[in-house]
Design a protein around this motif. Structure first.
Motif, PDB file in Angstrom:
ATOM      1  N   PRO A  83       0.785  -1.326  -0.054  1.00  0.00           N
ATOM      2  CA  PRO A  83      -0.048  -0.191   0.127  1.00  0.00           C
ATOM      3  C   PRO A  83       0.876   1.248   0.005  1.00  0.00           C
ATOM      4  N   PRO A  84       0.367   2.170  -0.682  1.00  0.00           N
ATOM      5  CA  PRO A  84       1.223   3.672  -0.776  1.00  0.00           C
ATOM      6  C   PRO A  84       0.753   4.288   0.745  1.00  0.00           C
ATOM      7  N   PRO A  85       2.089   4.908   1.119  1.00  0.00           N
ATOM      8  CA  PRO A  85       2.012   5.745   2.250  1.00  0.00           C
ATOM      9  C   PRO A  85       0.932   6.877   2.303  1.00  0.00           C
ATOM     10  N   SER A  86       0.480   7.395   3.145  1.00  0.00           N
ATOM     11  CA  SER A  86      -0.415   8.510   3.363  1.00  0.00           C
ATOM     12  C   SER A  86       0.162   9.639   3.175  1.00  0.00           C
ATOM     13  N   PRO A  87      -0.494  10.633   2.663  1.00  0.00           N
ATOM     14  CA  PRO A  87       0.154  12.105   2.587  1.00  0.00           C
ATOM     15  C   PRO A  87       0.347  12.794   3.801  1.00  0.00           C
ATOM     16  N   ASP A  88      -0.168  12.283   4.944  1.00  0.00           N
ATOM     17  CA  ASP A  88       0.087  12.696   6.284  1.00  0.00           C
ATOM     18  C   ASP A  88       1.432  12.413   6.644  1.00  0.00           C
TER      19      ASP A  88
END
Length: 427
Positions: A247-252
């Motif tokens: 899964p891609p990381p979050s923009p947070d």
């Protein structure tokens, strides 16, 4: 679409039957007679692949990644591909010896940068739609329907995109899907790989190229921070259907700050925006210097005797660390660039004005000569002394000054003149 030559009608027929099967998952698919027949046909068509549970799991996972309807929610899910397309892509994947790998690196804290391309690398902003294509959102949802990409927020950042071609090992589909099961357990796991930074080699090379831009000269916060950006993480995508998706990381995970705006009615609205390091006006020319021609020069420089030493290793290390570790990495960068093995041999090194000074003094003279200013050599001597004091002192203490405070950033100045550095080391 016509099926790739070499794929038997039997394989395509069994794929069509599997596509019509009730929705299931990768584990339960392997128990279906039609899937077991599919594996047998693949082993006949590709005698070089192994047999066993690892092969079955790898093929089932690849079918999900390719969009086999029963594994992605059915024909109406929008993620399903036709059996013809699956057969064609699977044939190419099993037969291939290479794949394309994309490394997507957000440039956290970077200001609005001009778009640049250098070799197989590029830096620019991407729209939300472009990011969804880069991240292969369809493949992401096929791997896990609960994974998502916040492309709108990510589109507010600059990105470094690094492309490379990688060669597959000879472990077959199961080795590409489950590489951890094929590790050589007889190796020395405690050995030190001295030049590894933890980054993919292609990303490290691209980052080294980016660091030849004089960020310390064009940054608006030069008294506090010489870097123009940070790279908190790297998301890697492989075109190989046997490669595992994550899964891609979050923009947070990137840097944001609160901000406000007033609409036409006078109402105040709060929102978030990326935190950025400001750049001086007119800095675009300094950044766009890094192009295909400059990249070719960098690659040529890295083939020289100078870069046989761990120069780039320490420079990238200095970028990725902070505080005393950053300081020592920059000192090591200069020593790797300008030091010679002969400097440490009192019996063989040349005398200077009838004296036989040590290695540090010799590097000091080379810096002063290279930059045509003795103050740079004196600065290096003082900073080297600070580093030695830290390593040998009983207690930690604050040092009077940092590498960031050196005029014109000494390490960056030296790197910008790599050809002269090489000539100097041959003298």
């Amino acid at each position: 679409m016509s099926v790739t030559v070499g794929f038997t009608d039997g394989i395509l027929h069994v794929l069509e039957k599997l596509a019509r099967a009730p929705a299931t998952d990768v584990n339960h698919l392997q128990n279906l007679p039609d899937f077991q027949r599919f594996v047998e046909l693949c082993q006949t068509r590709y005698p070089h692949i192994r047999s066993g549970s690892m092969l079955r799991f790898s093929l089932a996972s690849a079918l999900r990644q390719l969009g086999l309807a029963c594994l992605v929610g059915g024909q109406d899910s929008g993620l399903a591909a036709s059996p013809d397309e699956i057969a064609d892509r699977l044939d190419k994947a099993i037969s291939s010896t290479t794949s394309r790998r994309l490394h997507l690196c957000p440039l956290d804290l970077a200001s609005d940068l001009p778009a640049i391309s250098f070799g197989p690398n590029q830096v620019r902003r991407f729209s939300a739609a472009e990011l969804e294509e880069l991240f292969d959102v369809q493949g992401l949802h096929r791997a896990n329907k609960d994974w998502s990409l916040d492309s709108a927020r990510f589109s507010e950042f600059n990105w470094l995109v690094v492309e490379e071609q990688v060669t597959h090992d000879d472990n077959g589909p199961e080795g590409r899907r489950l590489p951890g099961l094929f590790v050589n357990l007889g190796q020395d796991f405690g050995r030190i790989e001295p030049h590894q930074t933890g980054l993919p080699s292609a990303v490290e090379a691209a980052l080294f190229g980016l660091l030849t831009i004089p960020w310390e000269r064009i940054g608006g916060l030069r008294e506090m921070e010489w870097r123009g950006f940070g790279i908190p993480w790297i998301y890697t995508l492989d075109s190989d259907v046997f490669a595992r998706r994550v899964p891609p990381p979050s923009p947070d995970s990137l840097s944001w700050e609160p901000a406000w705006h007033i609409d036409v009615y006078g109402d105040e609205h709060e929102y978030e925006r990326p935190v950025t390091f400001p750049l001086d006006d007119g800095s675009d020319d300094e950044i766009t210097w890094l192009n295909h021609s400059a990249w070719s020069d960098i690659l040529s420089a890295r083939e020289t005797t100078l870069f046989a030493r761990p120069v780039a290793h320490f420079f990238v290390r200095g970028f990725r660390t902070d505080g005393i570790d950053e300081f020592l990495a920059h000192i090591s960068t200069i020593e790797a660039a300008l030091g010679l093995p002969l400097d440490h041999d009192p019996r063989a090194r040349r005398t200077i004005a009838g004296k036989n000074p040590g290695a540090t003094y010799r590097i000091t003279l080379r810096i002063s000569g290279l930059l045509k200013d003795s103050s740079f050599g004196n600065t290096y001597s003082r900073l080297f002394g600070c580093g030695a004091t830290f390593c040998t002192a009983r207690r930690w203490r604050t040092f009077p000054g940092t590498i960031g405070g050196v005029p014109e950033s000494l390490p960056a100045r030296l790197y910008a003149r790599s050809s002269e550095l090489h000539q100097l080391t041959l003298r």
